[in-house]
Scaffold this active site. Structure first.
Site, PDB file in Angstrom:
ATOM      1  N   ASP A  63       0.866  -0.996  -0.338  1.00 15.84           N
ATOM      2  CA  ASP A  63       0.029  -0.155   0.321  1.00 15.84           C
ATOM      3  C   ASP A  63       0.881   1.452   0.074  1.00 15.84           C
ATOM      4  OD1 ASP A  63      -2.732  -1.301   0.177  1.00 15.84           O
ATOM      5  OD2 ASP A  63      -2.442  -1.631   2.177  1.00 15.84           O
ATOM      6  N   LYS A 167      -9.897   0.816  -5.274  1.00 15.97           N
ATOM      7  CA  LYS A 167     -10.435   1.193  -3.712  1.00 15.97           C
ATOM      8  C   LYS A 167     -10.979   1.971  -3.327  1.00 15.97           C
ATOM      9  CE  LYS A 167      -6.090   1.374  -1.423  1.00 15.97           C
ATOM     10  NZ  LYS A 167      -5.124   1.180  -0.705  1.00 15.97           N
ATOM     11  N   HIS A 180     -11.169  -0.944   9.727  1.00 17.83           N
ATOM     12  CA  HIS A 180     -10.283  -1.469  10.605  1.00 17.83           C
ATOM     13  C   HIS A 180     -10.805  -2.122  12.236  1.00 17.83           C
ATOM     14  CE1 HIS A 180      -8.173   0.869   7.377  1.00 17.83           C
ATOM     15  NE2 HIS A 180      -7.135  -0.553   7.171  1.00 17.83           N
ATOM     16  N   ASP A 251     -10.364  -6.762   0.483  1.00 17.55           N
ATOM     17  CA  ASP A 251      -9.313  -5.985   1.956  1.00 17.55           C
ATOM     18  C   ASP A 251      -8.886  -6.855   2.357  1.00 17.55           C
ATOM     19  OD1 ASP A 251      -7.903  -3.388   2.780  1.00 17.55           O
ATOM     20  OD2 ASP A 251      -9.566  -2.242   2.895  1.00 17.55           O
TER      21      ASP A 251
END
Length: 340
Positions: A63, A167, A180, A251
């Site tokens: 990332d 994304k 998250h 993800d």
């Protein structure tokens, strides 16, 4: 054949456990984090070690979007945030397009010079002002502007020989919760989501993107399952309506937004059944071992199609740092970025 699991590694060098995981046929790729980075030299050695220990044809990801999400700093150019590029577009759109393309080129070229195949970028989420986790990772709120700037950034990545990953489909920017840490719910109707948040995916899906990452968000007026586990979003919208034939990569399955499906094996099965070609398991090595050492049945389904889609993400022969420094294109892009 490439397995569907993209996994994290423990540290700066490969442990015996890392090597065993890399060599496991269920593993189809590796993802690197800041814990795996000390210097450019160390990073190049780590990627070379991956190649020599069973990862020759397995893509290595990171990332490395720019702004606050940039895993490697020391020795790498600071890539501007997408918001910075979007703000430039408000005063000089053509200049912002050039800046986006140059940011994509520099980001991709520097990663490829370390042997890394692909950055999970760009973020196509719209900035509705609700989401802190998206925030300045987004180009802005206007879907067509986001589409054009992201297209330019992906063109820059392609100039460096790197594929792109849009994304978080169909859009994470409207919800306030961070997936998250929680499971966000987007309550808007399907037509509204398709007209705005999903538009950058539709405009880029058959042109620029070799992969797409669905969100751990429930679009509750459309489907009770988060998009990563939704055959409606992956099959009916992405595959059929948007004609997307690239890789769909979940993800991280250890994010709290994925936990409602059940344990790690249930999550992996659900994502693969819904149409994901690969799933990310980044940081929990107990979960990684539970998957790669006793793969779920879905691992053996659609293997040829998955292999074709994931193999496309390999970037081929790496660039060379010295030749990169001597490149006029690279130097011009660096000047533009550092003066942005």
């Amino acid at each position: 054949m490439l397995g569907p699991f993209i996994i994290g590694l423990t540290g700066l060098t490969l442990s015996r456990e890392d090597i065993a995981r890399i060599q496991n046929p269920a593993v189809g790729g590796l993802i690197l984090f800041t814990r795996n980075f000390e210097s450019k030299v160390q990073l190049i050695d780590l990627v070379e070690s991956i190649r020599l220990n069973g990862g020759l044809n397995k893509p290595v990801f990171v990332d490395h979007e720019g702004g606050r999400v940039q895993r490697f700093r020391d020795g790498f150019t600071a890539i501007p945030s997408m918001r910075q590029i979007g703000q430039r577009a408000e005063t000089d759109f053509d200049d912002a397009v050039l800046l986006a393309r140059e940011a994509g080129f520099v980001m991709a070229a520097e990663l490829r010079a370390c042997g890394i195949d692909m950055s999970f970028a760009p973020v196509l989420d719209l900035d509705w002002g609700n989401s802190e986790i998206i925030g300045n990772r987004s180009f802005g709120k206007d879907a067509r502007m986001v589409s054009r700037l992201s297209s330019a950034l992906m063109n820059g990545m392609a100039l460096a020989g790197m594929q792109a990953c849009g994304k978080h489909f169909p859009g994470h920017g409207w919800v306030s919760l961070d997936s998250h840490l929680a499971l966000p719910h987007d309550t808007r109707p399907l037509n509204e989501i398709l007209k705005v948040d999903a538009l950058p995916y539709q405009l880029n899906s058959t042109l620029n993107m070799a992969s797409i990452m669905p969100a751990h968000v429930v679009y509750s007026d459309v489907d009770p399952m988060p998009a990563c586990f939704s055959s409606f979003w992956i099959q009916e919208v992405l595959r059929v309506k948007f004609s997307f034939d690239g890789a769909v990569i979940s993800d991280d399955l250890d994010m709290v937004g994925a936990h409602g499906i059940g344990g790690i094996r249930a999550r992996a099965s659900a994502a693969l059944r819904a149409g994901c070609d690969a799933v990310l398991v980044c940081n929990n090595f107990e979960d990684i071992d539970a998957l790669v050492n006793n793969p779920v049945p879905e691992v053996h389904e659609n293997m040829e199609v998955r292999n074709r889609r994931l193999s496309r993400l390999l970037s081929g022969q790496s660039l060379n740092w010295e030749s990169l420094r001597q490149s006029y294109m690279y130097q011009a892009a660096i000047d533009r970025i550092t003066n942005a």
